[in-house]
Design an enzyme around this catalytic site. Structure first.
Site, PDB file in Angstrom:
ATOM      1  N   ARG A 197      -0.055  -8.827  13.365  1.00 11.00           N
ATOM      2  CA  ARG A 197      -0.672  -7.757  12.558  1.00 11.00           C
ATOM      3  C   ARG A 197      -1.597  -8.351  11.494  1.00 11.00           C
ATOM      4  O   ARG A 197      -2.665  -7.808  11.213  1.00 11.00           O
ATOM      5  CB  ARG A 197       0.417  -6.901  11.898  1.00 11.00           C
ATOM      6  CG  ARG A 197       1.078  -5.952  12.890  1.00 11.00           C
ATOM      7  CD  ARG A 197       2.430  -5.480  12.407  1.00 11.00           C
ATOM      8  NE  ARG A 197       2.369  -4.664  11.228  1.00 11.00           N
ATOM      9  CZ  ARG A 197       3.391  -4.529  10.362  1.00 11.00           C
ATOM     10  NH1 ARG A 197       4.534  -5.154  10.568  1.00 11.00           N
ATOM     11  NH2 ARG A 197       3.255  -3.768   9.308  1.00 11.00           N
ATOM     12  N   ARG A 225      11.671  -1.562  10.664  1.00 17.33           N
ATOM     13  CA  ARG A 225      10.591  -1.185  11.587  1.00 17.33           C
ATOM     14  C   ARG A 225      10.498  -2.167  12.741  1.00 17.33           C
ATOM     15  O   ARG A 225      10.645  -3.369  12.544  1.00 17.33           O
ATOM     16  CB  ARG A 225       9.247  -1.149  10.838  1.00 17.33           C
ATOM     17  CG  ARG A 225       9.023   0.171  10.136  1.00 17.33           C
ATOM     18  CD  ARG A 225       7.798   0.187   9.290  1.00 17.33           C
ATOM     19  NE  ARG A 225       6.602  -0.352   9.918  1.00 17.33           N
ATOM     20  CZ  ARG A 225       5.404  -0.315   9.349  1.00 17.33           C
ATOM     21  NH1 ARG A 225       5.250   0.236   8.153  1.00 17.33           N
ATOM     22  NH2 ARG A 225       4.358  -0.825   9.961  1.00 17.33           N
ATOM     23  N   ARG A 264      -9.087   0.932   9.036  1.00 10.54           N
ATOM     24  CA  ARG A 264      -8.653  -0.414   9.411  1.00 10.54           C
ATOM     25  C   ARG A 264      -9.848  -1.253   9.854  1.00 10.54           C
ATOM     26  O   ARG A 264      -9.711  -2.453  10.042  1.00 10.54           O
ATOM     27  CB  ARG A 264      -7.684  -0.376  10.599  1.00 10.54           C
ATOM     28  CG  ARG A 264      -6.301   0.164  10.291  1.00 10.54           C
ATOM     29  CD  ARG A 264      -5.515  -0.822   9.471  1.00 10.54           C
ATOM     30  NE  ARG A 264      -4.179  -1.124   9.901  1.00 10.54           N
ATOM     31  CZ  ARG A 264      -3.073  -0.476   9.554  1.00 10.54           C
ATOM     32  NH1 ARG A 264      -3.130   0.582   8.803  1.00 10.54           N
ATOM     33  NH2 ARG A 264      -1.898  -0.898   9.959  1.00 10.54           N
ATOM     34  N   ARG A 271      12.043  -5.806   4.904  1.00 11.37           N
ATOM     35  CA  ARG A 271      11.792  -4.398   4.554  1.00 11.37           C
ATOM     36  C   ARG A 271      12.740  -3.451   5.292  1.00 11.37           C
ATOM     37  O   ARG A 271      12.986  -3.593   6.487  1.00 11.37           O
ATOM     38  CB  ARG A 271      10.351  -4.051   4.898  1.00 11.37           C
ATOM     39  CG  ARG A 271      10.032  -2.578   4.735  1.00 11.37           C
ATOM     40  CD  ARG A 271       8.573  -2.331   4.629  1.00 11.37           C
ATOM     41  NE  ARG A 271       7.844  -2.515   5.863  1.00 11.37           N
ATOM     42  CZ  ARG A 271       6.541  -2.267   5.982  1.00 11.37           C
ATOM     43  NH1 ARG A 271       5.850  -1.874   4.933  1.00 11.37           N
ATOM     44  NH2 ARG A 271       5.933  -2.447   7.131  1.00 11.37           N
ATOM     45  N   LYS A 279       0.838  -1.211   0.000  1.00 13.29           N
ATOM     46  CA  LYS A 279       0.000   0.000   0.000  1.00 13.29           C
ATOM     47  C   LYS A 279       0.874   1.263   0.000  1.00 13.29           C
ATOM     48  O   LYS A 279       0.618   2.185  -0.753  1.00 13.29           O
ATOM     49  CB  LYS A 279      -0.899   0.058   1.255  1.00 13.29           C
ATOM     50  CG  LYS A 279      -1.882  -1.084   1.378  1.00 13.29           C
ATOM     51  CD  LYS A 279      -2.798  -0.895   2.574  1.00 13.29           C
ATOM     52  CE  LYS A 279      -2.097  -0.898   3.922  1.00 13.29           C
ATOM     53  NZ  LYS A 279      -1.467  -2.176   4.302  1.00 13.29           N
TER      54      LYS A 279
HETATM   55  P1  AMP Z   1       1.136   0.695   8.956  1.00 12.26           P
HETATM   56  O1  AMP Z   1       2.292   1.602   8.694  1.00 12.26           O
HETATM   57  O2  AMP Z   1      -0.098   1.088   8.162  1.00 12.26           O
HETATM   58  O3  AMP Z   1       1.493  -0.763   8.795  1.00 12.26           O
HETATM   59  O4  AMP Z   1       0.724   0.893  10.486  1.00 12.26           O
HETATM   60  C1  AMP Z   1       1.635   0.575  11.522  1.00 12.26           C
HETATM   61  C2  AMP Z   1       0.899   0.513  12.833  1.00 12.26           C
HETATM   62  O5  AMP Z   1       0.324   1.800  13.127  1.00 12.26           O
HETATM   63  C3  AMP Z   1      -0.286  -0.453  12.875  1.00 12.26           C
HETATM   64  O6  AMP Z   1       0.122  -1.791  13.164  1.00 12.26           O
HETATM   65  C4  AMP Z   1      -1.126   0.158  13.996  1.00 12.26           C
HETATM   66  O7  AMP Z   1      -0.574  -0.117  15.258  1.00 12.26           O
HETATM   67  C5  AMP Z   1      -0.941   1.650  13.757  1.00 12.26           C
HETATM   68  N1  AMP Z   1      -1.983   2.189  12.819  1.00 12.26           N
HETATM   69  C6  AMP Z   1      -1.801   2.669  11.566  1.00 12.26           C
HETATM   70  N2  AMP Z   1      -2.966   3.058  11.033  1.00 12.26           N
HETATM   71  C7  AMP Z   1      -3.916   2.807  11.964  1.00 12.26           C
HETATM   72  C8  AMP Z   1      -5.326   2.966  11.998  1.00 12.26           C
HETATM   73  N3  AMP Z   1      -6.010   3.435  10.945  1.00 12.26           N
HETATM   74  N4  AMP Z   1      -5.980   2.614  13.137  1.00 12.26           N
HETATM   75  C9  AMP Z   1      -5.317   2.120  14.211  1.00 12.26           C
HETATM   76  N5  AMP Z   1      -3.991   1.919  14.227  1.00 12.26           N
HETATM   77  C10 AMP Z   1      -3.284   2.260  13.116  1.00 12.26           C
END
Ligand code: AMP
Length: 221
Positions: free
Chosen positions: A171, A160, A88, A127, A13
């Protein structure tokens, strides 16, 4: 043009959103990036989010919604956005519709990037992310020219803290618990397109651009 990219962690994404944002001259809004920025800067939100993110869980909806509203009200968002990482869950999807409706706008379409678990784990466990410009690399598939240095801007690359195998699996589980309702919500509103994200990123990008053109025939890309 207001586009949402949905998909499991590791579907690409962020990569697609960045490339698409460049092509369509729209801001890429990643809730994960904004949260990581808050964690790195030790803000109140960052302090609340840090442990949850490291454990692979979701940050509470109200905190993320407030953060998103803040971002959507910035002047650079007036012509649209590419949203990645939000919504989400179904409650976030409804919140997003409400936020947009209050601003007399709505989503144009939602792309669901489908990827197999094998591809996801392989991508995420290798990554590398640039601490300065957020561009992604991969230890095997796309190594930087100089070890742990970004080809794009010279920034330091890092892994990360939630890209460890056990957190990746957590996740994915969190994601799978919420996704079917979310998919149904967008399918019912006629806005959902499913695309395979296991293959080449340029091919996928062109498929998304073709969808954008279907929604705006004046688009020159
Ligand atoms: P991502 O970079 O999209 O993989 O997000 C990394 C982490 O940020 C996720 O595993 C969540 O802990 C938090 N996070 C990101 N976007 C959201 C969201 N829309 N709602 C809740 N937690 C989020």
């Amino acid at each position: 043009m207001r586009i949402v990219l949905l998909g499991p962690p590791g579907a690409g994404k962020g990569t697609q959103a960045k490339m698409l944002a460049g092509k369509l001259a729209l801001p890429h809004i990643s809730t994960g990036d904004i949260l990581r920025h808050n964690v790195a800067n030790g803000t109140e939100l960052g302090l609340k989010a840090k442990e949850i993110m490291n454990g692979g869980g979701l940050v509470p909806d109200d905190l993320v919604a407030r953060m998103l509203i803040n971002r959507l009200d910035q002047p650079d968002v007036k012509n649209g956005f590419i949203l990645d990482g939000y919504p989400r869950n179904i409650s976030q999807a409804k919140t997003l519709d409400k936020i947009l409706k209050e601003r007399d706008s709505a989503l144009n379409f939602v792309v669901y990037l489908e990827a197999t678990q094998k591809v996801i784990v392989q991508r995420l466990s290798g990554r590398l992310v640039c601490s300065s410009c957020n561009v992604n690399f991969h230890i095997v598939n796309m190594p930087p020219k100089v070890k742990m240095i970004c080809d794009n801007c010279g920034g330091a690359l890092y892994q990360r803290s939630d890209d460890k195998e056990e957190t990746i699996l957590k996740r994915l589980k969190v994601y799978e618990n919420e996704v079917s309702e979310l998919i149904k919500y967008y399918q019912d509103s006629g806005k959902l397109y499913r695309l395979c994200a296991d293959g080449d990123s340029e091919v996928l990008l062109n498929e998304i651009i073709a969808l954008a053109k279907q929604h705006d025939d004046t688009l020159k890309v």
